[in-house]
Scaffold this active site. Structure first.
Site, PDB file in Angstrom:
ATOM      1  N   LYS A 100       0.843  -1.197   0.000  1.00 57.07           N
ATOM      2  CA  LYS A 100       0.000   0.000   0.000  1.00 57.07           C
ATOM      3  C   LYS A 100       0.876   1.243   0.000  1.00 57.07           C
ATOM      4  CE  LYS A 100      -3.959   1.867   2.618  1.00 57.07           C
ATOM      5  NZ  LYS A 100      -4.881   1.574   3.751  1.00 57.07           N
TER       6      LYS A 100
ATOM      7  N   SER B 222      -9.394   1.563   2.354  1.00 59.46           N
ATOM      8  CA  SER B 222      -8.440   2.270   1.502  1.00 59.46           C
ATOM      9  C   SER B 222      -7.294   1.381   1.004  1.00 59.46           C
ATOM     10  CB  SER B 222      -7.843   3.457   2.278  1.00 59.46           C
ATOM     11  OG  SER B 222      -7.148   3.008   3.440  1.00 59.46           O
TER      12      SER B 222
ATOM     13  N   SER C  14     -10.198  -0.547   6.729  1.00 58.71           N
ATOM     14  CA  SER C  14      -9.573  -0.488   5.409  1.00 58.71           C
ATOM     15  C   SER C  14      -8.908  -1.781   4.947  1.00 58.71           C
ATOM     16  CB  SER C  14      -8.543   0.645   5.369  1.00 58.71           C
ATOM     17  OG  SER C  14      -9.212   1.889   5.407  1.00 58.71           O
TER      18      SER C  14
END
Length: 498
Positions: free
Chosen positions: A152, A229, A253
């Site tokens: 990420k 996310s 997330s």
């Protein structure tokens, strides 16, 4: 066109369709596709069933890639049915193919089924910011030999910048001198870094719909959002581009994209896994997490990233109807069935304070996010997507007095939630719905989902999402939540119960 005889009027209908496609003439395209629920259109992103779905897709996509027809071939079935295969050449380069089944109706020739293929991009920039083969090789050999990681875009990768889902931030970011500790541990265990994956802006969303880079695809639920996310990392794992998606979970997330995309995922106990060189959103709630396609690999990653602790094999499961009922009926039914199949005891909890808990969570999260990023964001609000901008604008209005009050309520909620969970394992939905369709309103879904996900966040608890399916085949996440430090117990339970 080849392979005569060609039925009368088919050639004219084909070229009318092609002209309408290149000019984005949606009314003509709608007319030339057969009406009714059985009409089909498919491509690499998924299958649309029914004229209404196809029409909605065309109206929202903003036109097809420009192309020219290179070859056409017709295979006549009978006087009223014909298969047309066209080879296309895209203006941007590369060749594609279009296959259409045409049927003669009282109103002329209509397409009853179509499949479109175009050259795949070298890199899907909705998923990846940077990608390599690999981007970073393993440091050593170990238990994760042969595994690849989608990192990420909040974690430091030595020699690269952190982009945080925002191009303006990326433009001013420094080159990172070291790997984030979690990245380093995975490399030391034999894994490679496949690439740096997209995230929602500053990780302040659960949708995955980044305004700058687009929505990463959801191959398990085509035409639906990926969830965020940890969006890019999850899509990369779901597509098989990487085997491990390294992400974060502040308000859901990891759990939400895992639920939407049929993946296993874990949000770790607050503070259990190293957040060194990880860009924060809200330090009170930020945790390391990861997604995989199997429970066994999820557990093996935990062996690398989590501290060694004594196992607690107790696995008394409990479900709370009041929590499950927050989810949609189709999700609640799947979670109830899972709980019943594994002998979970049904228990009634007083949830009167849950809305206030959620509000305290969101207030403290927002206040902390503004403390972290407000100085940079304040003069650049116009450079944020509308949804994230709205959250930061609201965050800017929270004063210290409201933040202190929220902190007090968070502390009370933490104690109460831990008392309720005790040494048991709570079963609840990972997300309140299946993945919404791209373009659907998300506010109500976000509120319902965060009413569920905030429990682990408030109490700093580990949570594992286990994939299941609705009768219609859409992914659903069943979440197992346990006491602080029981991460390894949950990972083993995911393997045992699957």
């Amino acid at each position: 066109m080849t392979q005569a005889p060609v039925p009368d009027g088919l050639v004219e209908a084909f070229w009318e369709y092609e002209r309408a496609l290149m000019s984005d003439d949606v009314p003509t395209l709608d007319r030339l596709f057969a009406p009714g629920p059985a009409t089909l259109r498919g491509d690499a992103n998924g299958l649309l069933v029914g004229h209404d779905q196809i029409s909605a897709f065309r109206s929202s996509r903003g036109g097809a890639p420009q192309r020219r027809i290179v070859q056409t071939h017709v295979q006549t079935v009978d006087d009223d049915h014909a298969l047309v295969v066209a080879v296309t050449e895209l203006a941007r380069g590369g060749r594609g193919q279009q296959t259409q089944l045409w049927v003669r109706t009282g109103d002329g020739w209509r397409v009853s089924a179509a499949h479109v293929s175009v050259p795949a991009p070298a890199v899907d920039t909705r998923i990846w910011r940077l990608v390599g083969d690999p981007l970073v090789p393993p440091i050593d050999s170990g238990p994760l030999d042969g595994e690849s990681v989608a990192v990420k875009d909040l974690y430091a990768v030595r020699g690269q910048r952190i982009g945080a889902g925002n191009p303006a931030w990326l433009a001013g970011a420094r080159t990172e001198p070291v790997h984030a500790r979690a990245v380093e541990q995975l490399l030391e265990a034999g894994a490679s870094v496949r690439g740096i994956a997209r995230t929602d802006e500053f990780a302040y969303s659960l949708a995955g719909t980044n305004a700058h880079y687009g929505t990463p695809p959801n191959p398990q639920a085509p035409l639906r959002i990926s969830g965020g996310s940890t969006s890019g990392s999850s899509s990369a794992v779901s597509l098989g581009h990487a085997s491990i998606g390294l992400g974060t979970d502040t308000g859901g997330s990891i759990r939400v994209p895992a639920a939407y995309q049929g993946l296993f995922g874990i949000r770790t106990t607050h503070g259990a896994a190293s957040t060194y060189a990880l860009m924060p959103l809200s330090r009170s709630f930020d945790t390391v997490g990861w997604v995989t396609r199997s429970a066994e690999l999820l557990r093996r990653v935990g062996d690398v990233l989590l501290p060694p602790v004594a196992r607690n094999p107790a696995a008394e499961l409990v479900s709370v109807p009041g929590l499950t009922a927050i989810a949609s009926e189709e999700v609640a039914a799947v979670v109830d069935r899972y709980a019943a199949e594994h002998g979970a005891m049904r228990e009634s909890w007083d949830l009167t304070d849950l809305p206030a808990w959620l509000q305290a969570f969101q207030t403290l999260q927002a206040w902390e996010a503004w403390q972290e990023r407000g100085a940079w964001i304040a003069p650049r609000l116009d450079e944020l997507g509308a949804d994230v901008r709205g959250r930061f604008e609201a965050a800017a209005l929270i004063d210290d007095e409201r933040a202190v009050a929220a902190q007090d309520q968070v502390d009370e909620a933490r104690d109460r939630i831990r008392e309720l969970v005790r040494d048991r394992v709570l079963v609840l939905p990972s997300a309140a719905s299946v993945a919404p369709l791209v373009g659907e309103g998300l506010d109500a879904v976000r509120t319902a989902t965060m009413s569920l996900t905030c429990l682990a966040g408030l109490a700093g608890l580990p949570a594992v999402s286990i994939p299941r399916r609705t009768p219609a085949g859409l992914p659903v996440g069943v979440c197992l939540v346990a006491a602080p430090g029981r991460d390894r117990d949950l990972l083993q339970l995911a393997v045992d119960l699957g």
